[in-house]
Write a protein that holds these residues in place. Structure first.
Motif, PDB file in Angstrom:
ATOM      1  N   UNK A  36      37.899  47.932  38.542  1.00 38.43           N
ATOM      2  CA  UNK A  36      37.758  46.563  39.325  1.00 38.43           C
ATOM      3  C   UNK A  36      36.930  45.639  39.656  1.00 38.43           C
ATOM      4  N   UNK A  37      36.177  46.395  40.680  1.00 39.31           N
ATOM      5  CA  UNK A  37      34.795  45.354  41.225  1.00 39.31           C
ATOM      6  C   UNK A  37      34.012  45.727  39.874  1.00 39.31           C
ATOM      7  N   UNK A  38      33.869  46.068  38.838  1.00 38.21           N
ATOM      8  CA  UNK A  38      32.904  45.608  37.583  1.00 38.21           C
ATOM      9  C   UNK A  38      33.811  44.371  37.382  1.00 38.21           C
ATOM     10  N   UNK A  39      34.733  44.069  37.101  1.00 36.50           N
ATOM     11  CA  UNK A  39      35.611  43.058  35.558  1.00 36.50           C
ATOM     12  C   UNK A  39      34.222  41.576  35.784  1.00 36.50           C
ATOM     13  N   UNK A  40      34.142  41.238  36.924  1.00 32.36           N
ATOM     14  CA  UNK A  40      32.897  39.642  37.049  1.00 32.36           C
ATOM     15  C   UNK A  40      32.198  40.332  36.196  1.00 32.36           C
ATOM     16  N   UNK A  41      31.295  41.396  36.687  1.00 34.15           N
ATOM     17  CA  UNK A  41      30.080  41.451  35.839  1.00 34.15           C
ATOM     18  C   UNK A  41      30.145  42.249  34.414  1.00 34.15           C
ATOM     19  N   UNK A  42      31.419  42.256  33.719  1.00 30.32           N
ATOM     20  CA  UNK A  42      31.281  42.862  32.615  1.00 30.32           C
ATOM     21  C   UNK A  42      32.489  41.058  32.135  1.00 30.32           C
ATOM     22  N   UNK A  43      32.713  40.532  33.134  1.00 32.07           N
ATOM     23  CA  UNK A  43      33.068  38.782  31.631  1.00 32.07           C
ATOM     24  C   UNK A  43      31.590  38.211  32.291  1.00 32.07           C
TER      25      UNK A  43
END
Length: 227
Positions: A36-43
């Protein structure tokens, strides 16, 4: 017994962001799950592709095709060798590492979001990731006594294209719209769910549902401005 229907999971190890974007274009409606904490980076890496979820965020939903991204490489350094030893059948005192149980539950949640096609993608090499590739795609880990590999290593070029029907896109949009109506979620979360719903409705060609999702999203955005 398998936890989903379809071919064996595919492993995309040390895959670049461009190849992940290519996969999103090749397999319609494919959903990317990550910590969940990596969502923004992946998007951002996927150039704002909308169907990116945190694994916990996606709990309770199901999708035709799922990619679990960087599950192992994003584990903390403390747990890299622990996971390696677990996967390779070495003795580990799990009582000393209580977070392993949480990791396993999270991995199970991610895997069981997939109905038909499941991919594991690791964009960076890691100790745990390399062990997972060996554990899942070979039979060389004798401690597990398997005669057939659980997964297959592939490149994006090997992946067959897949399309969704208009009804499948519409159904996915409705699922996302329903998630936006949860009473306990924050406005920013509801707006994100509606963005996903709007994308799916647009793909389905249902202009009326797309209009309603767009209007609802604008209303929530206005509420956030007033808050």
């Amino acid at each position: 017994k398998a936890v989903f229907q379809g071919p064996r999971p595919s492993l995309l190890y040390k895959i670049c962001s461009n190849s992940l974007r290519e996969l999103s274009q090749k397999v319609e409606g494919i959903v990317f799950l990550t910590h969940d904490e990596n969502v923004s980076c992946l998007r951002r890496a996927l150039q704002q592709y909308p169907l990116v979820f945190g694994i916990r965020e996606a709990k309770g939903l199901e999708f035709q095709s799922v990619v679990i991204v960087d599950f192992f490489s994003e584990l903390s350094k403390k747990y890299q060798k622990v996971w390696r030893d677990l996967l390779l059948g070495r003795q580990v005192d799990v009582d000393k590492f209580p977070e392993i149980e949480s990791h396993l539950k999270l991995l199970y949640t991610g895997i069981t979001r997939s109905i038909q096609r499941l991919f594991f993608a690791e964009t960076s090499p890691s100790v745990a990731g390399q062990a997972f590739v060996r554990w899942s795609s070979t039979t060389t880990v004798t401690a597990w006594n398997r005669t057939q590999a659980l997964a297959v290593q592939q490149s994006v070029n090997d992946v067959e294209g897949m399309t969704l029907t208009k009804d499948e896109w519409r159904s996915a949009g409705l699922d996302n719209a329903i998630m936006a109506e949860q009473e306990e979620i924050e406005l920013v979360e509801a707006e994100a769910w509606l963005e996903k719903a709007l994308y799916c409705f647009s793909k389905s060609g249902d202009t009326e549902l797309a209009r309603k999702a767009r209007t609802h999203r604008k209303a929530i955005s206005f509420q956030r401005m007033l808050a």
